[in-house]
Scaffold this motif. Structure first.
Motif, PDB file in Angstrom:
ATOM      1  N   UNK A   1       2.994   1.598   4.861  1.00  0.00           N
ATOM      2  CA  UNK A   1       2.076   1.822   5.896  1.00  0.00           C
ATOM      3  C   UNK A   1       1.545   0.512   6.568  1.00  0.00           C
ATOM      4  N   UNK A   2       1.964  -0.190   7.480  1.00  0.00           N
ATOM      5  CA  UNK A   2       1.589  -1.280   8.049  1.00  0.00           C
ATOM      6  C   UNK A   2       0.334  -1.388   9.053  1.00  0.00           C
ATOM      7  N   UNK A   3      -0.048  -2.573   9.290  1.00  0.00           N
ATOM      8  CA  UNK A   3      -1.077  -2.613  10.074  1.00  0.00           C
ATOM      9  C   UNK A   3      -0.938  -2.361  11.585  1.00  0.00           C
TER      10      UNK A   3
ATOM     11  N   UNK B   1       2.650   3.055   0.140  1.00  0.00           N
ATOM     12  CA  UNK B   1       2.033   1.671  -0.063  1.00  0.00           C
ATOM     13  C   UNK B   1       1.399   1.257   1.207  1.00  0.00           C
ATOM     14  N   UNK B   2      -0.019   1.149   1.200  1.00  0.00           N
ATOM     15  CA  UNK B   2      -0.698   0.598   2.243  1.00  0.00           C
ATOM     16  C   UNK B   2      -0.713  -0.989   2.020  1.00  0.00           C
TER      17      UNK B   2
ATOM     18  N   UNK C   1      -2.981   1.308  -2.467  1.00  0.00           N
ATOM     19  CA  UNK C   1      -3.362   0.298  -1.544  1.00  0.00           C
ATOM     20  C   UNK C   1      -2.983  -1.203  -2.213  1.00  0.00           C
ATOM     21  N   UNK C   2      -2.165  -1.983  -1.411  1.00  0.00           N
ATOM     22  CA  UNK C   2      -1.769  -3.276  -1.683  1.00  0.00           C
ATOM     23  C   UNK C   2      -2.711  -3.945  -2.710  1.00  0.00           C
TER      24      UNK C   2
END
Ligand code: ABC
Length: 461
Positions: free
Chosen positions: A59-61, A12-13, A326-327
């Motif tokens: 997946x975080x920034x 999950x981005x 993608x969120x």
């Protein structure tokens, strides 16, 4: 080994600033080019939501300190404008918050992928760059001389030129310099030791010389997927000799071509989206497949047809490789170009009962149960079963996926030969999506596609 672990994931981005705030406030502004208050703590609080959706990795920034204040392109709420590699971005929380997030993911058996930028730092405005503001690369000779990339087909220029423009320029770090490489190797290994990240997405990967990666990834000792923003599988495929995975832009372009108007025929999709990728990548089973991300307009900004969207999403989840959601896809967000495709997710009130959420979750759960039943699912390539102008059906370890790009008005019957994947000539199948049942007769399966929807057929038992 970590590659095998990652093949099983559904990623999950999210954009840390846009996913969830410390405290829910559904009326809070959700658009624009400024920090809107999303944090690592916010993500931690919403892990139930992600698990309900079925995603297993987040997946975080980018996490490091960025430049402060307004620029012609607003604030670095996205995290890609580094100023100091040795500090965290305090807008996203504290070191404890970040550790807490990763710990909580691990407790649930989930993984964390961190986004990292080694290509450049950032400087606002037209004036000459004041290198002394950067840490640790605080002198001009740690950077390539100022020159914006003009010709994206000239690889030397792509590597040594600068991204950005006079609004925000992105001074290009001399990653070939041995002191710079040494710093980055220690930096990533320290980050991984401190925060226990399981994987990383490497930003702007085509803008750094390829030889940078093997020792860097070795120091990190975690999964890595590079962002090579390019549609040509031949160009992108080469990178898999230097890193385990890449973000699958070649597939992305074919998904958009096949499932957004005017829609290429599925013959062409099969050739370019399946075969060409297979021919150009050393291992297609580990590519990160996506339909949306933070740099491209959302699918629903181009096409409103739910049937086309669901086919494209099914393709991302079941094609060779690792799916990335993608969120906001699960909330049918429809923002266009950056920054409109970076909506605050609170806008959706985190609704888990809407149609898209339920469909995506059904797809993911089916994928996970197939993997559980037979882990070979992750390494076996899909096999073409049927192809015509509007339908492409493939078998992948335990499931027959039928994709249709006719759109929601489509009703169409096809006959599929089951002999290459089923021993039982008269097998009963269930469509995991519509829940309808059907039976093959002497290895022939009559399938009626309704409303242009995808079918996910598994043996009834
Ligand atoms: C800001 C503004 C934007 C404005 C832009 C000029 O500046 O917000 O509105 O349009 C971060 C921020 C952005 C910010 C940029 C620049 O920094 O998120 O909001 O944009 O300040 C990564 C990240 C991305 C991040 C950065 C920078 C890099 O995912 O979020 O942006 O750290 C290039 C890079 C790629 C980069 C992308 C944004 O730009 O290669 O790494 N993404 C062609 C080029 C590509 C290029 C792409 C988009 O256009 O080849 O290199 O990506 O500009 C296909 C071809 C492709 C072609 C496409 C368009 O068509 O095969 O090669 O890509 O057919």
């Amino acid at each position: 080994e970590y590659n095998d672990t990652w093949r099983k994931q559904v990623i999950y981005q999210l954009l840390t600033d846009r996913f969830a705030r410390d405290e829910d406030d559904f009326e809070h502004p959700s658009q624009g080019r400024t920090y809107l208050g999303g944090t690592w703590k916010g993500v931690t609080k919403k892990l139930d939501y992600l698990q309900l959706l079925g995603c297993t990795a987040v997946w975080i920034s980018p996490i490091v300190k960025n430049i402060e204040g307004q620029t012609g392109y607003g604030e670095p709420y996205h995290g890609y404008w580094t100023q100091d590699f040795t500090k965290l971005n305090s807008h996203f929380g504290t070191s404890e918050d970040l550790q807490d997030l990763v710990n909580n993911l691990h407790k649930r058996g989930m993984l964390c992928m961190v986004d990292i930028v080694v290509n450049h730092m950032a400087h606002p405005g037209k004036e000459a760059v004041d290198y002394s503001q950067f840490t640790p690369f605080n002198q001009a000779n740690d950077f390539h001389p100022w020159k914006y990339i003009q010709d994206y087909n000239n690889q030397d220029e792509v590597v040594s030129g600068w991204l950005g423009d006079d609004c925000v320029n992105l001074p290009d770090i001399k990653t070939e310099k041995s002191s710079v490489r040494k710093f980055f190797q220690k930096w990533i290994s320290d980050l991984v030791n401190t925060y226990k990240f399981d994987g990383m997405r490497i930003d702007t990967a085509k803008h750094v010389e390829k030889s940078f990666y093997p020792p860097f990834i070795k120091s990190a000792n975690i999964f890595a997927a590079g962002e090579i923003f390019h549609g040509n599988p031949k160009y992108v495929g080469v990178y898999q000799d230097y890193m385990p995975s890449v973000i699958n832009f070649p597939l992305y372009y074919q998904l958009r071509e096949a499932f957004s108007y005017p829609r290429i025929p599925m013959f062409e999709y099969y050739q370019k989206g399946v075969l060409d990728i297979r021919h150009n990548f050393r291992d297609p089973t580990i590519l990160c497949n996506f339909l949306e991300n933070h740099d491209v307009p959302r699918f629903f900004s181009q096409t409103q047809d739910n049937a086309l969207a669901l086919n494209a999403i099914a393709a991302t989840i079941f094609s060779d490789g690792i799916p990335v959601i993608y969120y906001g896809q699960e909330q049918r967000f429809s923002g266009g170009n950056d920054p409109d495709n970076r909506e605050g997710l609170w806008l959706s009130k985190y609704d888990t009962s809407n149609f898209l959420f339920e469909c995506i979750s059904t797809f993911i759960r089916l994928r996970q149960s197939l993997i559980k039943k037979n882990p070979k699912f992750c390494v076996q390539l899909s096999q073409k079963i049927y192809l015509d102008k509007r339908v492409y059906a493939f078998y992948r370890t335990g499931v027959l996926i039928v994709l249709c790009n006719g759109g929601r008005q489509t009703r169409k019957t096809i006959i599929v030969d089951t002999s290459s994947f089923s021993q039982n000539p008269n097998q009963v199948y269930v469509d995991a999506f519509s829940k309808s049942r059907l039976q093959s007769s002497e290895q022939k399966l009559n399938l009626t596609i309704k409303y242009g929807l995808p079918m996910l057929l598994v043996p009834s038992e």
